[in-house]
Design an enzyme around this catalytic site. Structure first.
Site, PDB file in Angstrom:
ATOM      1  N   ARG A  91     -19.262  50.381 100.379  1.00  0.00           N
ATOM      2  CA  ARG A  91     -20.064  50.331 101.620  1.00  0.00           C
ATOM      3  C   ARG A  91     -20.082  48.932 102.214  1.00  0.00           C
ATOM      4  O   ARG A  91     -20.130  48.754 103.415  1.00  0.00           O
ATOM      5  CB  ARG A  91     -21.515  50.750 101.325  1.00  0.00           C
ATOM      6  CG  ARG A  91     -21.765  52.238 101.328  1.00  0.00           C
ATOM      7  CD  ARG A  91     -23.246  52.568 101.539  1.00  0.00           C
ATOM      8  NE  ARG A  91     -24.137  52.030 100.521  1.00  0.00           N
ATOM      9  CZ  ARG A  91     -24.340  52.584  99.331  1.00  0.00           C
ATOM     10  NH1 ARG A  91     -23.690  53.680  98.985  1.00  0.00           N
ATOM     11  NH2 ARG A  91     -25.186  52.039  98.470  1.00  0.00           N
ATOM     12  N   LYS A 134     -15.813  54.360  79.094  1.00  0.00           N
ATOM     13  CA  LYS A 134     -15.186  53.152  79.659  1.00  0.00           C
ATOM     14  C   LYS A 134     -13.775  53.454  80.157  1.00  0.00           C
ATOM     15  O   LYS A 134     -13.332  52.905  81.165  1.00  0.00           O
ATOM     16  CB  LYS A 134     -15.161  52.042  78.606  1.00  0.00           C
ATOM     17  CG  LYS A 134     -16.539  51.487  78.255  1.00  0.00           C
ATOM     18  CD  LYS A 134     -17.146  50.663  79.386  1.00  0.00           C
ATOM     19  CE  LYS A 134     -18.441  49.996  78.953  1.00  0.00           C
ATOM     20  NZ  LYS A 134     -19.040  49.171  80.015  1.00  0.00           N
ATOM     21  N   PHE A 188     -27.965  41.319  77.564  1.00  0.00           N
ATOM     22  CA  PHE A 188     -27.462  40.100  76.933  1.00  0.00           C
ATOM     23  C   PHE A 188     -26.472  39.374  77.867  1.00  0.00           C
ATOM     24  O   PHE A 188     -26.764  38.282  78.372  1.00  0.00           O
ATOM     25  CB  PHE A 188     -26.823  40.488  75.589  1.00  0.00           C
ATOM     26  CG  PHE A 188     -25.894  39.484  75.018  1.00  0.00           C
ATOM     27  CD1 PHE A 188     -26.308  38.179  74.780  1.00  0.00           C
ATOM     28  CD2 PHE A 188     -24.580  39.828  74.706  1.00  0.00           C
ATOM     29  CE1 PHE A 188     -25.428  37.235  74.250  1.00  0.00           C
ATOM     30  CE2 PHE A 188     -23.702  38.910  74.171  1.00  0.00           C
ATOM     31  CZ  PHE A 188     -24.126  37.609  73.954  1.00  0.00           C
ATOM     32  N   TYR A 221     -18.762  56.111  74.156  1.00  0.00           N
ATOM     33  CA  TYR A 221     -18.602  54.778  74.750  1.00  0.00           C
ATOM     34  C   TYR A 221     -17.151  54.561  75.174  1.00  0.00           C
ATOM     35  O   TYR A 221     -16.881  54.204  76.326  1.00  0.00           O
ATOM     36  CB  TYR A 221     -19.022  53.734  73.715  1.00  0.00           C
ATOM     37  CG  TYR A 221     -18.985  52.297  74.174  1.00  0.00           C
ATOM     38  CD1 TYR A 221     -19.840  51.836  75.173  1.00  0.00           C
ATOM     39  CD2 TYR A 221     -18.107  51.385  73.586  1.00  0.00           C
ATOM     40  CE1 TYR A 221     -19.815  50.506  75.567  1.00  0.00           C
ATOM     41  CE2 TYR A 221     -18.087  50.057  73.970  1.00  0.00           C
ATOM     42  CZ  TYR A 221     -18.945  49.613  74.968  1.00  0.00           C
ATOM     43  OH  TYR A 221     -18.916  48.290  75.356  1.00  0.00           O
ATOM     44  N   ALA A 248     -17.029  45.916  83.874  1.00  0.00           N
ATOM     45  CA  ALA A 248     -17.032  45.438  82.484  1.00  0.00           C
ATOM     46  C   ALA A 248     -16.538  46.567  81.606  1.00  0.00           C
ATOM     47  O   ALA A 248     -17.289  47.457  81.216  1.00  0.00           O
ATOM     48  CB  ALA A 248     -18.440  45.018  82.077  1.00  0.00           C
ATOM     49  N   THR A 278     -18.571  39.749  71.886  1.00  0.00           N
ATOM     50  CA  THR A 278     -19.182  38.519  72.391  1.00  0.00           C
ATOM     51  C   THR A 278     -20.583  38.379  71.803  1.00  0.00           C
ATOM     52  O   THR A 278     -21.274  39.378  71.581  1.00  0.00           O
ATOM     53  CB  THR A 278     -19.219  38.570  73.938  1.00  0.00           C
ATOM     54  OG1 THR A 278     -17.878  38.723  74.403  1.00  0.00           O
ATOM     55  CG2 THR A 278     -19.818  37.314  74.526  1.00  0.00           C
ATOM     56  N   VAL A 309     -28.962  53.199  87.261  1.00  0.00           N
ATOM     57  CA  VAL A 309     -27.809  53.301  88.173  1.00  0.00           C
ATOM     58  C   VAL A 309     -27.065  54.628  88.012  1.00  0.00           C
ATOM     59  O   VAL A 309     -26.273  54.992  88.878  1.00  0.00           O
ATOM     60  CB  VAL A 309     -26.832  52.104  88.017  1.00  0.00           C
ATOM     61  CG1 VAL A 309     -27.525  50.794  88.345  1.00  0.00           C
ATOM     62  CG2 VAL A 309     -26.188  52.057  86.648  1.00  0.00           C
ATOM     63  N   THR A 326     -31.576  49.149  77.190  1.00  0.00           N
ATOM     64  CA  THR A 326     -31.175  48.328  76.036  1.00  0.00           C
ATOM     65  C   THR A 326     -31.377  46.842  76.305  1.00  0.00           C
ATOM     66  O   THR A 326     -31.140  46.017  75.429  1.00  0.00           O
ATOM     67  CB  THR A 326     -29.691  48.563  75.652  1.00  0.00           C
ATOM     68  OG1 THR A 326     -28.849  48.182  76.757  1.00  0.00           O
ATOM     69  CG2 THR A 326     -29.438  50.012  75.303  1.00  0.00           C
TER      70      THR A 326
HETATM   71  P1  NAD Z   1     -26.746  45.010  76.667  1.00  0.00           P
HETATM   72  O1  NAD Z   1     -27.151  46.300  76.064  1.00  0.00           O
HETATM   73  O2  NAD Z   1     -27.472  43.785  76.253  1.00  0.00           O
HETATM   74  O3  NAD Z   1     -26.802  45.072  78.248  1.00  0.00           O
HETATM   75  C1  NAD Z   1     -26.589  46.245  78.975  1.00  0.00           C
HETATM   76  C2  NAD Z   1     -27.655  46.316  80.056  1.00  0.00           C
HETATM   77  O4  NAD Z   1     -27.425  47.489  80.844  1.00  0.00           O
HETATM   78  C3  NAD Z   1     -29.081  46.425  79.490  1.00  0.00           C
HETATM   79  O5  NAD Z   1     -29.931  45.504  80.126  1.00  0.00           O
HETATM   80  C4  NAD Z   1     -29.479  47.869  79.805  1.00  0.00           C
HETATM   81  O6  NAD Z   1     -30.868  48.023  79.964  1.00  0.00           O
HETATM   82  C5  NAD Z   1     -28.685  48.112  81.084  1.00  0.00           C
HETATM   83  N1  NAD Z   1     -28.447  49.531  81.350  1.00  0.00           N
HETATM   84  C6  NAD Z   1     -27.932  50.459  80.508  1.00  0.00           C
HETATM   85  N2  NAD Z   1     -27.872  51.653  81.133  1.00  0.00           N
HETATM   86  C7  NAD Z   1     -28.356  51.463  82.392  1.00  0.00           C
HETATM   87  C8  NAD Z   1     -28.552  52.314  83.519  1.00  0.00           C
HETATM   88  N3  NAD Z   1     -28.233  53.617  83.480  1.00  0.00           N
HETATM   89  N4  NAD Z   1     -29.053  51.778  84.651  1.00  0.00           N
HETATM   90  C9  NAD Z   1     -29.370  50.459  84.697  1.00  0.00           C
HETATM   91  N5  NAD Z   1     -29.230  49.609  83.666  1.00  0.00           N
HETATM   92  C10 NAD Z   1     -28.715  50.109  82.523  1.00  0.00           C
HETATM   93  O7  NAD Z   1     -25.160  44.854  76.384  1.00  0.00           O
HETATM   94  P2  NAD Z   1     -24.185  43.641  76.699  1.00  0.00           P
HETATM   95  O8  NAD Z   1     -23.611  43.182  75.426  1.00  0.00           O
HETATM   96  O9  NAD Z   1     -24.853  42.672  77.596  1.00  0.00           O
HETATM   97  O10 NAD Z   1     -23.030  44.412  77.466  1.00  0.00           O
HETATM   98  C11 NAD Z   1     -22.939  44.358  78.886  1.00  0.00           C
HETATM   99  C12 NAD Z   1     -21.673  45.073  79.326  1.00  0.00           C
HETATM  100  O11 NAD Z   1     -20.524  44.430  78.759  1.00  0.00           O
HETATM  101  C13 NAD Z   1     -21.596  46.537  78.908  1.00  0.00           C
HETATM  102  O12 NAD Z   1     -21.005  47.272  79.951  1.00  0.00           O
HETATM  103  C14 NAD Z   1     -20.687  46.519  77.716  1.00  0.00           C
HETATM  104  O13 NAD Z   1     -19.987  47.729  77.574  1.00  0.00           O
HETATM  105  C15 NAD Z   1     -19.743  45.374  78.068  1.00  0.00           C
HETATM  106  N6  NAD Z   1     -19.176  44.793  76.844  1.00  0.00           N
HETATM  107  C16 NAD Z   1     -19.903  43.954  76.067  1.00  0.00           C
HETATM  108  C17 NAD Z   1     -19.353  43.448  74.903  1.00  0.00           C
HETATM  109  C18 NAD Z   1     -20.109  42.497  74.006  1.00  0.00           C
HETATM  110  O14 NAD Z   1     -19.571  42.131  72.943  1.00  0.00           O
HETATM  111  N7  NAD Z   1     -21.290  42.056  74.350  1.00  0.00           N
HETATM  112  C19 NAD Z   1     -18.044  43.815  74.529  1.00  0.00           C
HETATM  113  C20 NAD Z   1     -17.357  44.701  75.332  1.00  0.00           C
HETATM  114  C21 NAD Z   1     -17.912  45.168  76.518  1.00  0.00           C
END
Ligand code: NAD
Ligand code: UDP
Length: 343
Positions: free
Chosen positions: A109, A152, A11, A148, A117, A178, A57, A35
């Site tokens: 590197r 973090k 997202f 989680y 994040a 968000t 990753v 996800t």
């Molecule tokens: P999301 O689930 O839509 O996006 C996360 C992405 O990471 C996905 O595309 C998933 O496939 C990828 N991913 C997960 N594990 C992986 C791995 N091992 N290797 C490669 N890719 C991997 O979630 P989001 O809302 O877009 O969140 C993105 C980041 O922002 C996250 O780190 C989340 O903790 C942080 N965050 C988001 C919010 C929010 O409200 N959206 C709030 C706090 C923190």
């Protein structure tokens, strides 16, 4: 700049990739789609300055082949919705620990800027309200959310250790709730759930009393904040979120009003350790990054509803509730399983 975005197929990541391309950067997106979805970035594949590598990753980051110098690494990869990290607990811990280390090593590197994040969840169920960055939090280390929250917190500690030990150019953002286009309709988060339910004519599922609060930031605002953090040399941590605090019941009312739905609401048990109140102090973001959110909740929900309406099909949930959960009387109301564990 050449920016590597882990989790760029998700997202937030897909919006960030777009924003970086729009200002002339080159972007390499790493994602395993655990996800996220290829649909989120399908429109970017043909762009000359966009590259995608299917990568877990947590297992490692292989940038073999002709790769330009990397100027920044933004580490977004991680399940983010409670429903996702309940479903993927070990993967969530792995990407917060090993995944963060691999992303830090890549940045190291190349002598690149590294932006982590992190999340408002590092404050847990906060005793200080609203939450400034120097509040140390109230996290239950053994509860279901800990996979989680603690991942973090570890990722923050690791990033700071890289900065101290290797002089790495690290920046930590703590993102608050968000929302916006490309939220998965079935990701279990409150905005996506309420909009999907309202448009389907299903009751909006309020967990607990609905008096718990969150502060919702529209995705375009948030992405501006991430870009400002990439461009700065601030270590942080810096809160990024919209301090307009609302109760979940208020959010439900707003979604029903904007969609014109007569779905109504139903109450389900509150998940374990669900924070009672959450609201960011954003003085640091304003003073150090010149950032503040501009889009109101009303405007943002309208834009998000318009996007949900524009989707021709709503994909089904990733997995059916297990028989064990469906039979658990503590997590069922009116014969329907609760989507999350409850306290
Ligand atoms: P999301 O689930 O839509 O996006 C996360 C992405 O990471 C996905 O595309 C998933 O496939 C990828 N991913 C997960 N594990 C992986 C791995 N091992 N290797 C490669 N890719 C991997 O979630 P989001 O809302 O877009 O969140 C993105 C980041 O922002 C996250 O780190 C989340 O903790 C942080 N965050 C988001 C919010 C929010 O409200 N959206 C709030 C706090 C923190
Ligand atoms: N929530 C709710 N109904 C839902 C989904 C979530 O009442 O269908 C509540 C949830 O219990 C929490 C708030 O909304 O109090 C925000 O939940 P979300 O999963 O979006 O984010 P987080 O808990 O991580 O802030």
């Amino acid at each position: 700049m050449h920016v590597v975005v882990t989790g760029g197929g998700g997202f937030l990541g897909s919006h960030l990739c777009e924003a970086l391309l729009a200002r002339g950067d080159s972007v390499t997106c790493l994602d395993d789609f655990s996800t996220g979805s290829p649909d989120n970035i399908a429109h970017l594949y043909s762009r000359e300055r966009f590259a995608f590598r299917l990568t877990d990753v947590s297992a490692g980051i292989d940038m073999a082949g002709p790769v330009d110098a990397v100027d920044a690494v933004v580490h977004l990869a991680s399940p983010a919705s409670p429903a996702d990290y309940y479903r993927l607990p070990l993967e969530t811990l792995a990407v917060g620990s090993r995944g963060t280390e691999h992303a830090l090593e890549l940045a190291q590197r190349h002598g690149a800027r590294f932006v982590l994040a992190s999340t408002s969840e590092v404050y847990g169920d906060p005793h200080v309200h609203p939450q400034p960055e120097d509040y140390l939090g109230n996290v239950n280390p053994v509860g279901p959310r800990s996979v989680y929250d603690e991942a973090k917190r570890y990722a923050e500690a690791l990033s700071c250790a890289y900065a101290r030990t290797h002089g790495a150019n690290v920046g930590i953002i703590r993102i608050f709730n968000t929302y916006g286009p490309r939220l998965r309709p079935h990701d279990g988060r409150v905005v996506s759930s309420f909009i999907r339910q309202a448009l389907a004519g299903e009751p909006l599922t309020l967990y607990g009393s609905g008096d718990q609060t969150r502060s919702f930031c529209y995705v375009d605002d948030l992405v501006r904040g991430i870009v400002a953090m990439i461009d700065s040399r601030e270590l942080g941590p810096i809160n990024l979120g919209n301090p307009d605090e609302r109760s979940i019941a208020q959010l439900a009312g707003l979604v029903l009003e904007i969609t014109g739905s007569d779905s109504g609401t139903e109450f389900l048990p509150l998940p374990a350790d669900d924070p009672v109140r959450r609201c960011p102090v954003i003085i640091r973001a304003t003073e150090r990054l010149g950032w503040k959110p501009e889009i109101s909740l009303e405007d943002g929900v309208q834009r998000t509803v318009a996007w949900f309406r524009s989707q021709t099909r709503v994909t089904p949930p990733r997995e059916a509730p297990s028989a064990e959960r469906a039979n658990d009387s503590t997590s069922a109301v009116q014969g329907r399983p609760h989507p999350l564990e409850t306290g």
